[in-house]
Write a protein that holds these residues in place. Structure first.
Motif, mmCIF file in Angstrom:
data_model
loop_
_atom_site.group_PDB
_atom_site.id
_atom_site.type_symbol
_atom_site.label_atom_id
_atom_site.label_comp_id
_atom_site.label_asym_id
_atom_site.label_seq_id
_atom_site.Cartn_x
_atom_site.Cartn_y
_atom_site.Cartn_z
ATOM 1 N N UNK A 128 2.977 11.272 -5.830
ATOM 2 C CA UNK A 128 3.987 12.094 -6.503
ATOM 3 C C UNK A 128 3.518 12.497 -7.894
ATOM 4 N N UNK A 129 3.014 11.508 -8.645
ATOM 5 C CA UNK A 129 2.559 11.771 -10.016
ATOM 6 C C UNK A 129 1.421 12.795 -10.002
ATOM 7 N N UNK A 130 0.510 12.621 -9.059
ATOM 8 C CA UNK A 130 -0.634 13.517 -8.972
ATOM 9 C C UNK A 130 -0.198 14.964 -8.674
ATOM 10 N N UNK A 131 0.708 15.067 -7.715
ATOM 11 C CA UNK A 131 1.184 16.388 -7.316
ATOM 12 C C UNK A 131 1.870 17.101 -8.489
ATOM 13 N N UNK A 132 2.685 16.345 -9.206
ATOM 14 C CA UNK A 132 3.380 16.939 -10.350
ATOM 15 C C UNK A 132 2.377 17.364 -11.422
ATOM 16 N N UNK A 133 1.390 16.496 -11.671
ATOM 17 C CA UNK A 133 0.349 16.824 -12.653
ATOM 18 C C UNK A 133 -0.335 18.126 -12.290
ATOM 19 N N UNK A 167 12.121 18.329 -16.225
ATOM 20 C CA UNK A 167 12.605 17.647 -15.023
ATOM 21 C C UNK A 167 11.438 16.932 -14.329
ATOM 22 N N UNK A 168 10.292 17.629 -14.221
ATOM 23 C CA UNK A 168 9.138 17.035 -13.545
ATOM 24 C C UNK A 168 8.579 15.847 -14.318
ATOM 25 N N UNK A 169 8.588 15.974 -15.643
ATOM 26 C CA UNK A 169 8.106 14.852 -16.455
ATOM 27 C C UNK A 169 9.017 13.639 -16.282
ATOM 28 N N UNK A 174 0.842 -1.194 0.000
ATOM 29 C CA UNK A 174 0.000 0.000 0.000
ATOM 30 C C UNK A 174 0.877 1.244 0.000
ATOM 31 N N UNK A 175 1.912 1.199 0.845
ATOM 32 C CA UNK A 175 2.810 2.347 0.918
ATOM 33 C C UNK A 175 3.512 2.567 -0.425
ATOM 34 N N UNK A 176 3.968 1.471 -1.004
ATOM 35 C CA UNK A 176 4.703 1.588 -2.261
ATOM 36 C C UNK A 176 3.835 2.074 -3.410
ATOM 37 N N UNK A 177 2.545 1.761 -3.348
ATOM 38 C CA UNK A 177 1.661 2.250 -4.401
ATOM 39 C C UNK A 177 1.302 3.712 -4.160
ATOM 40 N N UNK A 178 1.071 4.031 -2.893
ATOM 41 C CA UNK A 178 0.607 5.377 -2.579
ATOM 42 C C UNK A 178 1.648 6.443 -2.910
ATOM 43 N N UNK A 205 8.369 2.584 -11.758
ATOM 44 C CA UNK A 205 8.326 1.877 -10.473
ATOM 45 C C UNK A 205 7.005 1.151 -10.289
ATOM 46 N N UNK A 206 5.915 1.848 -10.621
ATOM 47 C CA UNK A 206 4.595 1.232 -10.492
ATOM 48 C C UNK A 206 4.456 0.027 -11.423
#
Ligand code: ADP
Length: 218
Positions: A19-24, A39-41, A10-14, A50-51
């Motif tokens: 991170x992806x959401x925040x960058x988006x 850099x963000x992309x 759960x931790x590894x997925x979250x 990783x996912x």
């Protein structure tokens, strides 16, 4: 261990999803200079990889567990495959060693790649990103693949246990490192599906050596 597994998964997925959401959101809201966007992309790509690795590991582990994984063997240019995997890490982490050319093997390329990926990921992870050594050689009937790191090493009492499903050594180093305890389970199953052997020994002056031996005669 099952419970630990759920917690760490759960931790590894979250983490990557957050991170992806925040960058988006950041990219949407602000007009950032192109360099920053780039850099963000890059970070988004790292996190999706990783996912992807993780979901692939989980799926394969499940299939192996239920004997549902059908091995698909074909003639492989093993030297090419090992070089390809080595190359895929080269941006993240230096890998040195000697990959003998023109070694052919009849095996499942997906499982063999997964084996190398998991061993190299671990070597990097458990040695604080120090350079990793990767060797491929052949002598008589036997192909040897070695992945060597300069981390803390694995005590002899754990060298069998680490291949169990969900097993993670309960030391500080492992606790601080992300993982689900599935990687080496898959590696062992994959090697055994090729009728090969895998063992752990000590690296000099420190660290671990994972040795995979494949038999050309089977
Ligand atoms: P994880 O997802 O925890 O890395 P693995 O199945 O790949 O799961 O490995 C099982 C355990 O074996 C790890 O949690 C760690 O304690 C230990 N381990 C694996 N590879 C190494 C290594 N190269 N050096 C030290 N310890 C390792």
């Amino acid at each position: 261990q099952q419970n630990n597994f759920l917690l760490s998964v759960t931790h590894e997925l979250k983490t990557p999803i957050a991170t992806i959401r925040l960058i988006g959101e950041t990219i949407l809201k602000r007009s950032l200079p192109q360099e920053k966007q780039h850099e963000l992309l890059g970070t988004i790509l790292e996190n999706t990889t990783r996912l992807q690795d993780m979901t692939e590991n989980m799926l394969t582990a499940m299939q192996m567990e239920n004997n549902r994984y059908t091995i698909k063997k074909e003639a492989i240019d093993l030297s090419g495959l090992v070089n390809e995997v080595k190359q895929s890490f080269s941006l993240k982490n230096p890998i040195f060693g000697n990959i003998e050319s023109d070694i052919a093997f009849f095996g499942d390329p997906i499982l063999l790649k997964m084996t190398l990926n998991n061993l190299i990921e671990n070597a990097i992870k458990y040695s604080d990103n120090q350079p990793v050594e990767l060797n491929l050689s052949v002598k008589d009937r036997f192909i040897t693949i070695e992945v060597k790191d300069s981390g803390a090493g694995i005590e002899p009492e754990f060298r069998k246990k680490v291949f169990r499903k969900f097993y993670r050594i309960q030391d500080e180093e492992t606790r601080e490192t992300k993982g689900s305890g599935l990687g080496l389970f898959i590696v062992k199953q994959a090697v055994e599906k090729h009728k090969g052997k895998i063992y752990i020994s000590e690296n000099q002056p420190k660290g671990s050596v994972f040795t995979v031996v494949l038999d050309l005669g089977v």
